[in-house]
Scaffold this active site. Sequence first.
Site, PDB file in Angstrom:
ATOM      1  N   HIS A 160      -4.236   0.112   2.904  1.00 53.51           N
ATOM      2  CA  HIS A 160      -3.904  -0.375   1.905  1.00 53.51           C
ATOM      3  C   HIS A 160      -3.290   1.273   1.070  1.00 53.51           C
ATOM      4  CE1 HIS A 160      -5.275  -2.279  -2.018  1.00 53.51           C
ATOM      5  NE2 HIS A 160      -5.173  -1.389  -2.521  1.00 53.51           N
TER       6      HIS A 160
ATOM      7  N   LEU B  69      -7.745  -1.976  -8.317  1.00 47.78           N
ATOM      8  CA  LEU B  69      -8.268  -1.847  -9.160  1.00 47.78           C
ATOM      9  C   LEU B  69      -6.692  -2.458 -10.244  1.00 47.78           C
ATOM     10  CD1 LEU B  69     -10.208   2.034  -9.013  1.00 47.78           C
ATOM     11  CD2 LEU B  69     -10.572  -0.173  -9.398  1.00 47.78           C
TER      12      LEU B  69
ATOM     13  N   GLN C 211      -0.942   4.923  -9.268  1.00 47.07           N
ATOM     14  CA  GLN C 211      -2.121   3.921  -9.903  1.00 47.07           C
ATOM     15  C   GLN C 211      -2.774   4.945 -11.217  1.00 47.07           C
ATOM     16  OE1 GLN C 211      -4.571   2.980  -6.749  1.00 47.07           O
ATOM     17  NE2 GLN C 211      -4.590   0.585  -7.554  1.00 47.07           N
TER      18      GLN C 211
END
Length: 181
Positions: A140, A99, A54
Amino acid sequence: MTDPKNFDVVLFPDPVLRRETEEITAFDDELKSVVEGMFERMFESQGVGLAAPQVGLSMRLFVLNDEGDRDKPERNLALINPTIKSFGGRKTSHEEGCLSLPGVHADITRPEKCVVRHFDVDGNEIEKEYDGFVARIIQHEYDHLQGVLLVDRMTPTDKLRNRPAVDELKAAYRQHIADRS
Ligand code: CO
């Protein structure tokens, strides 16, 4: 690599979110600054977890703080080269966001416990059972290291409900690519 002080959150459908991640082999100052930068980005973005892909890094690492509270560093966890050894407890369903997928929310069913073997930032090997919200965040974030995203785990109903937000992200990404070239 981007300076860890300036990490941005990579948004879906950037292909780095699907790329294979590599084991970390050096537990050095660079790793510590990456972890620090990831915590900083996570808190700034008001998240409770953040995985290396990410921030554009194909590394097997994620950070979390189940309260999303920078004033509670005792709740900070950085899991390096994690492996989920087993799952336990009941399966529970809970709403999750990500996010990298702003505006997308889905009820995801996961086991309430998991045993994880991982390293800490100093290279100590740890095997520990996690449960509750922390176990959910771990699962996750672990998905991120496998290139798996919320959109892959959604029920058909949630898929339909989130379609506008997902389409918007795809359009924004196409624009981003066009602007760059
Ligand atoms: Co996520």
